[in-house]
Write a protein that holds these residues in place. Structure first.
Motif, short mmCIF file in Angstrom:
data_model
loop_
_atom_site.label_atom_id
_atom_site.label_comp_id
_atom_site.label_asym_id
_atom_site.label_seq_id
_atom_site.Cartn_x
_atom_site.Cartn_y
_atom_site.Cartn_z
N ALA A 1 0.83 -1.21 0.00
CA ALA A 1 0.00 0.00 0.00
C ALA A 1 0.86 1.26 0.00
O ALA A 1 0.51 2.27 0.61
CB ALA A 1 -0.92 -0.01 1.22
N GLY B 1 -2.87 -0.78 -2.10
CA GLY B 1 -3.44 -1.58 -1.02
C GLY B 1 -4.68 -2.37 -1.39
O GLY B 1 -5.50 -2.69 -0.53
N ALA C 1 -6.79 1.55 3.11
CA ALA C 1 -5.45 1.23 3.60
C ALA C 1 -4.95 2.28 4.57
O ALA C 1 -4.37 1.97 5.61
CB ALA C 1 -4.48 1.09 2.42
#
Length: 538
Positions: A210, A225, A500
């Motif tokens: 991510a 992510g 994320a």
């Protein structure tokens, strides 16, 4: 209506972990591999450094294990570390058999190890030379070999330009079920704009990390992510997302973004210097100097930049023989020369940048997640290998070892994996095309900037809470946008990027200590007990 494409195993991601799993499954099963863009656009192809393995005389598994545990600040799962380290030499051998042209030793250097077959370099945190490499472009060579083998295999179907939206689970069955099983995924075809449904008995997440949640990152543009966010929404636990590794040495250049200067430059004698004075500052921070683990080096650079008001520091290897530098770092040398920097004669301006996601979807030693039918391998996962900080060149290694482990478990348990039931096609009957694409760009930029400023190398509780406030506001905005407009690749990435970011901040707020990559100025000491930060979906 969406297409329904069924295979035995679906692999989301075409990097080292995904292709390793595919090649180990394809002799027995029909495998579909989805690539987010082109087949060479993931993190694997960008990896410069190499792969860590015990191959030198005098080196031992125990030494590699201990180096990994020390770098990971004691948060690693020792059993997992042992599993990966002990399988490393065999993984290297299989890659060599696949055609990866690992660099041979020159002169006497490296001849003592591995029968003189390959040159071994050394990187930060390692007590021995144990990094096998292909000059300074190991990832590209590995990706090329794996991809050629996958494209040539009749049982592997490679599908490019597919952006995964969400996992297809039991709640998408006809009729609905709450069993929590994963049956594949919905993905948008970049070329047609249509959402397609891919189903399989087993699904493998190999989607990478991510890194693009941050303003400055060495990660490829697709590292948003996706797999972590999809698994979380489907009901899988996520762990240790606060441990975002910042690579100490990313090229500082206004025209070229995210160009990494490999750890091996320091491993082969490169020094970090203050630009104006030429002072070598790393010995002021750690006895290992430039060979200290990445978290220590990155914080030291960050400290000096902020203390002195600098834009960058210098990485200098010009004191080494020019022929040696060019031979060991041909890709970096050529790229820098194009930018007017001759690394054999002058220092390289560098800054830290986000580089690796040490946390992710929780998996066991077989790569199984919490959800039946769903596996994960590589940077998307949290296996226990890296702990609070990844040791250099252990990441590609994890991809190979866990790619094989996933394939082995799927093959062994095949008869226990039921075929997918009928799954509902993607429904976009109640949405329209967006006329406000600028919202996506604005929110994307805002996320990356506040994550860099508030959730960076050095954190405070107040900064983390500010980030959390911004995330909560953006969640409503993005959810409303997602609910009213047709999905696009950019919208999918924005949704995942925000998810994320939320997981990173939640983990960071839960950790009331400083350990490894997570440094909170309000809690500067390390706790006596090492505990994972585990998030469980509601």
């Amino acid at each position: 209506m969406a297409d329904n494409r069924t295979s035995d195993v679906l692999i989301i991601g075409s990097g080292a972990a995904g292709l390793t799993a595919a090649l180990n499954l394809a002799d027995r099963f029909q495998v579909t591999v989805l690539a987010k863009g082109g087949f060479n656009e993931g993190s694997t192809a960008h990896a410069q450094g190499g792969i860590a393995a015990v191959l030198e005389e005098g080196d031992t598994f125990e030494s590699h294990i201990e180096d990994t545990m020390v770098a990971g600040a004691g948060l690693n799962d020792r059993g997992t570390v042992e599993f990966v380290v002990e399988n490393a030499p065999a993984a290297i051998e299989r890659l060599a058999q696949l055609g990866v042209p690992f660099t041979a030793p020159s002169g006497e250097e490296g001849v003592k190890g591995n029968g003189g077959r390959w040159h071994l370099t050394r990187e930060g945190g390692h007590s021995h030379r144990r990094i096998v490499h292909v000059d300074d472009a190991t990832g590209w060579a590995v990706q090329d070999a794996l991809l050629k083998a996958a494209l040539a295999h009749p049982n592997i179907r490679m599908v490019p330009d597919m952006v995964a939206i969400d996992l297809a689970t039991s709640r998408h069955e006809q009729p609905y079920s709450g069993a929590g099983h994963v049956w594949g995924c919905y993905a948008i075809n970049r070329r047609t704009g249509r959402v397609e449904l891919f189903t399989a008995r087993a699904t493998v997440l190999a989607t990478g990390g991510a890194g693009r949640t941050y303003l400055f990152s060495t990660a490829p543009k697709g590292a948003t992510g996706d797999g972590i966010a999809m698994a979380w929404r489907a009901g899988a636990r996520v762990s240790n997302m606060e441990f975002m590794q910042f690579h100490p040495t990313c090229l500082y250049n206004h025209d070229v973004k995210n160009f990494l200067i490999t750890e091996a430059v320091r491993g082969e004698g490169g020094h970090l210097l203050i630009p104006e004075t030429g002072h070598r500052f790393m010995p002021d921070f750690d006895d290992r100097a430039e060979l200290a683990p990445r978290d220590i080096v990155a914080r030291a650079i960050d400290h000096e930049i902020k203390r002195l008001g600098l834009d960058y520091v210098h990485l200098d290897i010009s004191h080494r023989d020019p022929a040696f530098v060019v031979a060991h770092f041909p890709t970096i040398y050529a790229r820098l020369l194009d930018l007017g920097i001759d690394m054999t004669k002058q220092p390289i301006p560098v800054v830290p940048a986000q580089h690796y996601t040490c946390g992710g979807v929780i998996v066991d030693r077989d790569g199984r997640t919490d959800l039946p039918g769903l596996y994960a391998a590589g940077e998307v996962s949290q296996s226990g290998l890296h702990g609070a900080n990844r040791l250099a060149s252990n990441s590609l290694l994890e991809c190979f070892v866990y790619g094989e482990a996933v394939a082995r478990h799927i093959a062994h348990c095949w008869d226990d994996l039921p075929p997918p039931p009928p799954i509902r096609p993607w429904d976009e009957s109640r949405v329209t095309d967006s006329d406000e694409e600028v919202v996506i760009k604005q929110n994307w930029t805002e996320i990356r900037r506040f994550m860099w400023n508030y959730v960076g190398i050095v954190r405070t509780t107040k900064r983390l809470e500010r980030a959390q406030t911004r995330i909560n506001m953006l969640k409503e905005e993005v959810a409303d946008y997602y609910g009213h407009f047709r999905v696009t690749p950019d919208l999918v990435e924005l949704r995942n990027l925000l998810q994320a970011a939320e997981l990173i901040v939640r983990c960071a707020l839960e950790r009331k200590e400083s350990r490894g990559l997570h440094y909170n100025a309000d809690y500067p000491d390390r706790s006596l007990e090492a505990r994972d930060t585990v998030l469980t979906p509601a």
